[in-house]
Design a protein around this motif. Structure first.
Motif, PDB file in Angstrom:
ATOM      1  N   LEU A 101       0.805  -1.223   0.000  1.00  0.00           N
ATOM      2  CA  LEU A 101       0.000   0.000   0.000  1.00  0.00           C
ATOM      3  C   LEU A 101       0.842   1.279   0.000  1.00  0.00           C
ATOM      4  CD1 LEU A 101      -2.698  -1.187   2.551  1.00  0.00           C
ATOM      5  CD2 LEU A 101      -2.921  -1.025   0.060  1.00  0.00           C
ATOM      6  N   VAL A 104       0.011   4.117  -2.498  1.00  0.00           N
ATOM      7  CA  VAL A 104      -1.201   4.870  -2.182  1.00  0.00           C
ATOM      8  C   VAL A 104      -0.978   5.751  -0.961  1.00  0.00           C
ATOM      9  CG1 VAL A 104      -3.609   4.642  -1.454  1.00  0.00           C
ATOM     10  CG2 VAL A 104      -2.666   3.081  -3.147  1.00  0.00           C
ATOM     11  N   ARG A 105      -0.308   5.193   0.029  1.00  0.00           N
ATOM     12  CA  ARG A 105      -0.174   5.843   1.329  1.00  0.00           C
ATOM     13  C   ARG A 105       0.829   6.994   1.338  1.00  0.00           C
ATOM     14  NH1 ARG A 105       0.546   1.546   4.280  1.00  0.00           N
ATOM     15  NH2 ARG A 105       2.671   1.315   3.570  1.00  0.00           N
ATOM     16  N   LYS A 163      -9.185  11.041   3.405  1.00  0.00           N
ATOM     17  CA  LYS A 163      -8.820  10.682   2.028  1.00  0.00           C
ATOM     18  C   LYS A 163      -7.832   9.519   2.016  1.00  0.00           C
ATOM     19  CE  LYS A 163      -6.735  12.469  -2.244  1.00  0.00           C
ATOM     20  NZ  LYS A 163      -6.976  11.212  -2.877  1.00  0.00           N
ATOM     21  N   MET A 164      -6.840   9.571   2.885  1.00  0.00           N
ATOM     22  CA  MET A 164      -5.862   8.488   2.925  1.00  0.00           C
ATOM     23  C   MET A 164      -6.532   7.160   3.273  1.00  0.00           C
ATOM     24  SD  MET A 164      -2.430   8.001   5.186  1.00  0.00           S
ATOM     25  CE  MET A 164      -2.736   6.590   6.227  1.00  0.00           C
ATOM     26  N   ASP A 167      -8.596   5.981   0.309  1.00  0.00           N
ATOM     27  CA  ASP A 167      -7.755   5.509  -0.793  1.00  0.00           C
ATOM     28  C   ASP A 167      -7.149   4.138  -0.491  1.00  0.00           C
ATOM     29  OD1 ASP A 167      -8.386   7.851  -2.074  1.00  0.00           O
ATOM     30  OD2 ASP A 167      -6.377   8.718  -1.961  1.00  0.00           O
ATOM     31  N   ILE A 168      -6.728   3.936   0.745  1.00  0.00           N
ATOM     32  CA  ILE A 168      -6.191   2.624   1.132  1.00  0.00           C
ATOM     33  C   ILE A 168      -7.290   1.570   1.044  1.00  0.00           C
ATOM     34  CG2 ILE A 168      -5.354   1.271   3.098  1.00  0.00           C
ATOM     35  CD1 ILE A 168      -3.653   3.695   3.885  1.00  0.00           C
ATOM     36  N   SER A 171      -8.071   0.812  -2.563  1.00  0.00           N
ATOM     37  CA  SER A 171      -6.987   0.047  -3.183  1.00  0.00           C
ATOM     38  C   SER A 171      -7.017  -1.411  -2.751  1.00  0.00           C
ATOM     39  CB  SER A 171      -5.636   0.667  -2.830  1.00  0.00           C
ATOM     40  OG  SER A 171      -5.552   1.959  -3.372  1.00  0.00           O
ATOM     41  N   PHE A 184      -2.985   0.157  -9.107  1.00  0.00           N
ATOM     42  CA  PHE A 184      -3.740   1.014  -8.204  1.00  0.00           C
ATOM     43  C   PHE A 184      -4.505   2.067  -8.977  1.00  0.00           C
ATOM     44  CE2 PHE A 184      -0.324  -0.358  -5.335  1.00  0.00           C
ATOM     45  CZ  PHE A 184      -1.110  -0.871  -4.325  1.00  0.00           C
ATOM     46  N   LYS A 185      -5.683   2.320  -8.526  1.00  0.00           N
ATOM     47  CA  LYS A 185      -6.474   3.420  -9.059  1.00  0.00           C
ATOM     48  C   LYS A 185      -7.131   4.080  -7.859  1.00  0.00           C
ATOM     49  CE  LYS A 185     -10.447   4.562 -11.845  1.00  0.00           C
ATOM     50  NZ  LYS A 185     -11.640   4.045 -12.491  1.00  0.00           N
ATOM     51  N   THR A 186      -6.882   5.352  -7.675  1.00  0.00           N
ATOM     52  CA  THR A 186      -7.483   6.048  -6.544  1.00  0.00           C
ATOM     53  C   THR A 186      -8.453   7.095  -7.045  1.00  0.00           C
ATOM     54  OG1 THR A 186      -5.687   7.644  -6.464  1.00  0.00           O
ATOM     55  CG2 THR A 186      -5.488   5.705  -5.049  1.00  0.00           C
ATOM     56  N   SER A 188      -9.921  10.792  -6.523  1.00  0.00           N
ATOM     57  CA  SER A 188      -9.538  12.066  -5.904  1.00  0.00           C
ATOM     58  C   SER A 188     -10.705  12.707  -5.226  1.00  0.00           C
ATOM     59  CB  SER A 188      -8.983  13.011  -6.948  1.00  0.00           C
ATOM     60  OG  SER A 188      -7.836  12.441  -7.519  1.00  0.00           O
TER      61      SER A 188
END
Length: 188
Positions: A101, A104-105, A163-164, A167-168, A171, A184-186, A188
């Motif tokens: 991760l 992403v992180r 948000k974090m 997103d985690i 993911s 990965f695709k996050t 926004s």
């Protein structure tokens, strides 16, 4: 009389909190009869609202991790992180050290650290900030909900933490449910 009742329940809730592991990361900053600041949002934007469930699950300790599956499942379940295979999947591993991760992180975590440093250095109140606790519930570092730190956390830091966590969570969902090979695709 009303103040005595409020004081009684406020103390009772804080005393009971100590007996529930699931509430160990949740800050005691709240007003009786009102939502906890973690879930108080002033928008109807679906992108912001969809980020609340993982945020609340993590703050209240009900986000299901491998270590919890192993603990409560009657079948033999390996507590090892299924993403990186490096150690037990605890909440701190999941949020801070799982190498799968990292992509992403890291970007949002750097923003969180910078923002927290700026907010708390201005106040000269908080000397030792525990990153894990900050991510779970940044309101742990407020004395009350009427100070400048509270406002800065609400407007800047909490949205970054939310948000974090989203997103985690997203993911992990992609990694577990997609055949894209771990891309990965996050959102926004």
């Amino acid at each position: 009389m009303v103040n005595k009742i409020k004081t009684y329940w406020h103390r009772k809730i804080l005393d009971e909190k100590e007996h529930f592991n699931s509430l160990q990361y949740l800050s005691p900053i709240y007003s009786l009869g009102h939502c906890h600041p973690l879930v108080s949002i002033s928008t109807s934007d679906p992108k912001i609202i969809q980020k609340l469930p993982p945020r609340v699950k993590i703050a209240t300790g009900v986000y299901i991790l491998q270590s919890q599956r192993a603990k409560y499942n009657s079948n033999a379940v390996d507590p090892t992180c299924q993403l990186c295979k490096n150690g037990e999947e605890t909440l701190s591993h999941f949020l801070l050290t799982c190498v799968t991760l990292d992509a992403v992180r890291k970007p949002i975590l750097e923003k969180i650290v910078r923002t927290a440093g700026r907010i708390f250095s201005e106040s000269n109140r908080v000397n030792n900030i525990e990153l894990f606790r900050l991510i779970c519930d940044p309101y742990n570092y407020c004395k009350n909900n009427n100070d400048q730190i509270f406002d800065n956390i609400s407007k800047i830091l909490e949205p970054q933490c939310r948000k974090m966590l989203h997103d985690i969570d997203f993911s992990v969902w992609i990694l577990n449910n997609s055949k894209r090979g771990g891309k990965f695709k996050t959102i926004s």
